[in-house]
Motif scaffolding. Structure first.
Motif, mmCIF file in Angstrom:
data_model
loop_
_atom_site.group_PDB
_atom_site.id
_atom_site.type_symbol
_atom_site.label_atom_id
_atom_site.label_comp_id
_atom_site.label_asym_id
_atom_site.label_seq_id
_atom_site.Cartn_x
_atom_site.Cartn_y
_atom_site.Cartn_z
ATOM 1 N N ASN A 1 -8.825 12.547 8.776
ATOM 2 C CA ASN A 1 -7.398 12.525 8.918
ATOM 3 C C ASN A 1 -6.863 11.189 9.382
ATOM 4 O OD1 ASN A 1 -5.234 15.353 9.489
ATOM 5 N ND2 ASN A 1 -7.187 15.446 8.263
ATOM 6 N N LEU A 2 -7.591 10.577 10.147
ATOM 7 C CA LEU A 2 -7.236 9.061 10.484
ATOM 8 C C LEU A 2 -7.498 8.187 9.502
ATOM 9 C CD1 LEU A 2 -6.444 7.041 12.744
ATOM 10 C CD2 LEU A 2 -8.895 6.967 13.426
ATOM 11 N N LEU A 3 -8.576 8.350 8.865
ATOM 12 C CA LEU A 3 -9.084 7.322 7.622
ATOM 13 C C LEU A 3 -8.054 7.666 6.568
ATOM 14 C CD1 LEU A 3 -13.012 7.501 7.472
ATOM 15 C CD2 LEU A 3 -11.284 5.514 7.911
ATOM 16 N N LEU A 4 -7.907 9.082 6.129
ATOM 17 C CA LEU A 4 -6.607 9.216 5.069
ATOM 18 C C LEU A 4 -5.379 8.426 5.292
ATOM 19 C CD1 LEU A 4 -7.813 12.717 4.114
ATOM 20 C CD2 LEU A 4 -7.915 10.654 2.729
ATOM 21 N N ALA A 5 -4.714 8.526 6.761
ATOM 22 C CA ALA A 5 -3.485 8.063 7.150
ATOM 23 C C ALA A 5 -3.463 6.555 7.015
ATOM 24 C CB ALA A 5 -3.303 8.721 8.472
ATOM 25 N N ILE A 6 -4.761 6.188 7.241
ATOM 26 C CA ILE A 6 -5.093 4.595 7.142
ATOM 27 C C ILE A 6 -4.990 4.103 5.724
ATOM 28 C CG2 ILE A 6 -6.552 2.572 7.459
ATOM 29 C CD1 ILE A 6 -7.404 3.938 10.055
ATOM 30 N N LEU A 7 -5.689 4.781 4.829
ATOM 31 C CA LEU A 7 -5.487 4.748 3.620
ATOM 32 C C LEU A 7 -4.220 4.814 2.617
ATOM 33 C CD1 LEU A 7 -8.672 6.237 1.928
ATOM 34 C CD2 LEU A 7 -7.873 3.908 1.588
ATOM 35 N N THR A 8 -3.458 5.751 3.374
ATOM 36 C CA THR A 8 -2.027 6.054 2.725
ATOM 37 C C THR A 8 -1.091 4.844 3.086
ATOM 38 O OG1 THR A 8 -2.442 8.470 2.978
ATOM 39 C CG2 THR A 8 -0.235 7.539 2.898
ATOM 40 N N PHE A 9 -1.409 4.326 4.321
ATOM 41 C CA PHE A 9 -0.442 3.293 4.817
ATOM 42 C C PHE A 9 -0.880 1.923 4.216
ATOM 43 C CE2 PHE A 9 0.407 -0.498 7.864
ATOM 44 C CZ PHE A 9 1.821 0.091 8.158
ATOM 45 N N THR A 10 -2.160 1.723 4.024
ATOM 46 C CA THR A 10 -2.461 0.626 3.089
ATOM 47 C C THR A 10 -2.192 0.454 1.817
ATOM 48 O OG1 THR A 10 -4.686 0.519 4.561
ATOM 49 C CG2 THR A 10 -4.648 -0.727 2.174
ATOM 50 N N VAL A 11 -2.197 1.511 1.201
ATOM 51 C CA VAL A 11 -1.887 1.452 -0.250
ATOM 52 C C VAL A 11 -0.158 1.584 -0.345
ATOM 53 C CG1 VAL A 11 -1.609 2.917 -2.472
ATOM 54 C CG2 VAL A 11 -3.773 2.611 -1.026
ATOM 55 N N LEU A 12 0.469 2.057 0.492
ATOM 56 C CA LEU A 12 1.889 2.000 0.696
ATOM 57 C C LEU A 12 2.323 0.838 0.699
ATOM 58 C CD1 LEU A 12 4.431 3.948 0.493
ATOM 59 C CD2 LEU A 12 4.353 3.972 2.942
ATOM 60 N N ILE A 13 1.817 -0.001 1.975
ATOM 61 C CA ILE A 13 2.146 -1.525 2.199
ATOM 62 C C ILE A 13 2.018 -2.388 0.873
ATOM 63 C CG2 ILE A 13 1.716 -3.491 3.333
ATOM 64 C CD1 ILE A 13 3.505 -1.374 4.905
ATOM 65 N N GLY A 14 0.761 -2.213 0.394
ATOM 66 C CA GLY A 14 0.613 -3.015 -0.761
ATOM 67 C C GLY A 14 1.221 -2.660 -1.979
ATOM 68 N N THR A 15 1.917 -1.651 -1.945
ATOM 69 C CA THR A 15 2.645 -1.165 -3.398
ATOM 70 C C THR A 15 4.129 -1.640 -3.030
ATOM 71 O OG1 THR A 15 1.275 0.884 -3.694
ATOM 72 C CG2 THR A 15 3.541 0.746 -4.836
ATOM 73 N N LEU A 16 4.532 -1.473 -1.782
ATOM 74 C CA LEU A 16 6.175 -1.579 -1.539
ATOM 75 C C LEU A 16 6.403 -3.020 -0.988
ATOM 76 C CD1 LEU A 16 7.232 1.538 0.092
ATOM 77 C CD2 LEU A 16 7.272 0.841 -2.188
ATOM 78 N N PHE A 17 5.502 -3.820 -0.745
ATOM 79 C CA PHE A 17 5.548 -5.095 -0.101
ATOM 80 C C PHE A 17 6.234 -6.012 -0.921
ATOM 81 C CE2 PHE A 17 4.109 -9.406 1.051
ATOM 82 C CZ PHE A 17 4.865 -9.620 2.223
ATOM 83 N N PRO A 18 6.023 -6.114 -2.237
ATOM 84 C CA PRO A 18 6.332 -7.234 -3.295
ATOM 85 C C PRO A 18 7.908 -6.833 -3.501
ATOM 86 C CG PRO A 18 4.221 -6.179 -4.158
ATOM 87 C CD PRO A 18 4.620 -5.503 -3.082
ATOM 88 N N LEU A 19 8.233 -5.426 -3.556
ATOM 89 C CA LEU A 19 9.718 -4.994 -3.670
ATOM 90 C C LEU A 19 10.285 -5.396 -2.506
ATOM 91 C CD1 LEU A 19 11.483 -3.340 -5.526
ATOM 92 C CD2 LEU A 19 10.933 -1.421 -4.157
ATOM 93 N N VAL A 20 9.903 -5.148 -1.412
ATOM 94 C CA VAL A 20 10.689 -5.727 -0.007
ATOM 95 C C VAL A 20 11.061 -7.194 -0.044
ATOM 96 C CG1 VAL A 20 10.491 -5.833 2.084
ATOM 97 C CG2 VAL A 20 9.915 -3.662 1.266
#
Length: 646
Positions: free
Chosen positions: A357-376
């Motif tokens: 669960n910890l690794l999946l949460a880290i993966l989710t956060f990593t992908v989310l940041i990389g995806t939304l950062f350019p938009l922000v």
């Protein structure tokens, strides 16, 4: 009454039914009214029926080429084949939102019907939550994304749907599967919300959450695979995943849903992580709404995002409202979901699930940041930027390999505390599988360190999984979960090999000329023009041979559509169990062709393994309904202890 007027009437009626049912459902839950619950169910069925009817009206308008309907005038065409006309429903913004409402109606009706007995305290809140979502999408369809507007004067013909949607038959399956995965997340979200309102989560109600979440997970798993397969077969660059924002949008809820399914197992076994499981379920739904915003708002440039629209702010407001409501409800009610048990040791199966669960949460956060950062960044500074493959590969690959490691180690460990000898007996034998697959991979040519590590962990996980399936027997419930694990392990190994061991060659061949790549010989035989009602194709005829033996003729092509200024290339692929020969056209003349030739090992294993995962999930879902009512965690501990006693 015209089809456009009938469609508008049905959508307005669905909005009324959903809104009324949602208000009545929340009121019935607060007052514990069984009569109110009965009426809430009726409004749920009414909403579903109205959405289905509205969708059928649109399909009739498309098939009969009623260009007085705005959506038909936008995507319809008399020249395209019937199958293209039918799937045009989800080819553009307004139709895709209508299709969302259609799928949501089906899910709500099915879930309401299947839960008609029992859980009278929770179901008013669950149905009300579903209908609240239905109200929003009915509002979208009735207002900013209305496909039933009237066109005047009525055109004689239309341009047809986006050519990329006409270019491959996979577009028949991929979008519906994605919608089934996305929209299906509404059902476990409603159940989770109901559990918070009631302040309790019984194991029998957990079964409803897990069942509905697993069903959506199966659809989303297949959708991600079909999307990658479509990209591989259509886009011409020889890959299946590019960390595109819209690709990432489908991956994010898959990660949290996977975490929630594992968390639910710990909850069922140990009676812990109630609040965390509920949080993951609700996060999965929120990420599907975010994915809808990313796909349909036009804020991201993506080959998967076929529309620019003005509904982005509306979806963003809905996402914000749901997020605020969810966080508020969690803050107020999560303490009421008290744990009934505990976790005895870190070196145990439940301990590995926590790390999972910890690794999946880290993966989710990593992908989310990389995806939304350019938009922000663009929103704040006005500067455009992109986060590409180097970031995602460097961050995601280590976490993915670690997940594969846990896939082998976790199931090998027993539940609860274990002695050092038990741990050795569990963890040492699978090293044989790790060594065998690693040696085989190196002999095949693998040299990338991450690939070799993936082979080692993959071999370990595959031996653990196959051994556990053999010992438990096919009828055991855990065996069906191991089918999913086996598919995942094969998929990760195949992805590692295909990503790091592919070869690519660009050649220009005159008619009759041959080029060699590896064991293959490629001969350009000439070109052929093919006229179809909706396109004209320039086909390159490519004879391929392997080790001097003729195999077949591949036919990559350039398709010219009336609404496109430039032709769209379509590669052709020769697939075997060991790898693919992939040929795409760079430029084509009558007697000369410039070709991109790619050899990629084990690609077909990716498609096979994902289907295997879905089959394992489907069997688990079917069999799960036959399991006797769940027992309390303490009794489970006792039974586990007795089962390990000599």
């Amino acid at each position: 009454m015209t089809l456009a007027a009938l469609g508008r009437l049905l959508i307005l009626a669905s909005l009324l039914a959903a809104t009324t049912g949602a208000v009545l459902g929340f009121a019935s839950g607060a007052k514990k009214s069984l009569i109110g619950l009965q009426w809430t169910r009726r409004f749920a069925y009414a909403f579903a029926a109205l959405m289905v009817l509205a969708t059928l009206v649109m399909e009739r308008a498309l098939v009969t080429h009623d260009f007085s309907v705005s959506y038909v005038a936008h995507v319809g065409s008399r020249a395209v084949p019937l199958w293209v006309t039918i799937v045009s429903l989800w080819s553009s913004l307004e139709g895709s939102i209508l299709f969302w409402g259609f799928v949501l109606g089906i899910f709500i009706a099915a879930a309401t019907l299947l839960t008609r007995i029992g859980h009278e305290g929770e179901m008013p809140y669950a149905i009300a939550t579903w209908l609240t979502c239905g109200s929003f999408f009915s509002f979208l369809i009735a207002g900013p994304a209305n496909p039933f507007l009237t066109v005047s004067p009525v055109p004689l013909d239309g341009p047809g749907p986006n050519p990329l949607l006409q270019n491959h038959i996979l577009m028949v399956a991929h979008p519906p599967m994605l919608y089934l995965g996305y929209v299906g997340m509404t059902i476990p979200f409603g159940f989770a919300t109901a559990a918070l309102f009631r302040g309790r989560l019984e194991l029998t109600f957990l079964r409803l959450i897990r069942n509905s979440l697993l069903l959506s997970w199966i659809f989303l798993t297949l959708a991600i695979m079909l999307g990658g397969w479509w990209a591989y077969e259509v886009l011409g660059w020889g890959g299946y995943w590019a960390w595109d924002p819209v690709e990432n949008a489908s991956l994010l809820p898959w990660l949290t849903a996977t975490a929630a399914l594992h968390s639910a197992i710990i909850l069922q076994r140990r009676g812990v992580l109630k609040g965390w499981t509920i949080t993951l379920v609700q996060a999965s739904f929120l990420l599907t709404v975010l994915g809808t915003f990313m796909t349909r708002s036009g804020v991201f440039n993506s080959v998967h995002s076929f529309t620019q629209s003005a509904i982005g702010p509306t979806i963003l407001v809905f996402l914000a409202a749901v997020l605020i409501g969810t966080v508020t409800l969690l803050a107020l009610r999560i303490d009421s979901l008290e744990s009934d048990g505990s976790i005895d040791g870190a070196v145990s199966r439940e301990g590995s699930f926590l790390l999972n669960n910890l690794l999946l949460a880290i993966l989710t956060f990593t992908v989310l940041i990389g995806t939304l950062f350019p938009l922000v960044v663009e929103a704040i500074s006005g500067k455009q930027m992109s986060v590409g493959r180097p970031y995602f590969d460097s961050m995601v690959v280590p976490a993915g390999v670690a997940l594969l490691f846990l896939l082998g180690v976790g199931p090998a460990l027993p539940w609860g505390r274990a002695s050092r000898e038990e741990i050795k007996r569990a963890l040492l034998p699978p090293l044989i599988g790790a060594a065998m697959l690693t040696i085989a991979g190196v002999a095949f040519g693998a040299r990338n360190p991450w690939t070799i590590l993936t082979l080692a962990f993959g071999g370990y996980a595959i031996q653990v999984t196959v051994s556990a399936m053999w010992k438990a027997g096919w009828k055991a419930r855990t065996t069906r979960a191991y089918v999913i694990h086996l598919g995942f392990a094969i998929a990760i190994v195949a992805i590692a090999l295909s990503s790091t061991m592919r070869t690519q060659t660009e050649v220009t061949l005159a008619k009759g000329q041959t080029a060699k790549t590896g064991n293959y010989s490629v001969t350009f035989l000439g070109t052929e023009l093919r006229n179809e009602p909706h396109r004209m194709s320039s086909v390159a005829l490519i004879a391929i041979a392997k080790n001097g033996k003729a195999i077949k003729t591949l036919e990559p092509r350039m398709n010219q559509y009336e609404m496109m200024r430039e032709p769209i290339g379509t590669p052709d692929v020769y697939s075997t169990i060991g790898g693919d020969l992939y040929i795409s056209i760079a430029s084509l003349e009558e007697s000369r062709a410039s070709l991109l030739i790619i050899t990629t090992p084990f690609v077909s294993w990716i498609w096979f393994s994902v289907v295997l995962m879905a089959i394992g999930g489907a069997i688990s879902l079917i069999r799960f309904r036959r399991v006797a009512p769940a027992v309390q965690p303490a009794l489970i501990d006792k039974l586990e202890t007795l089962s390990h006693t000599p």
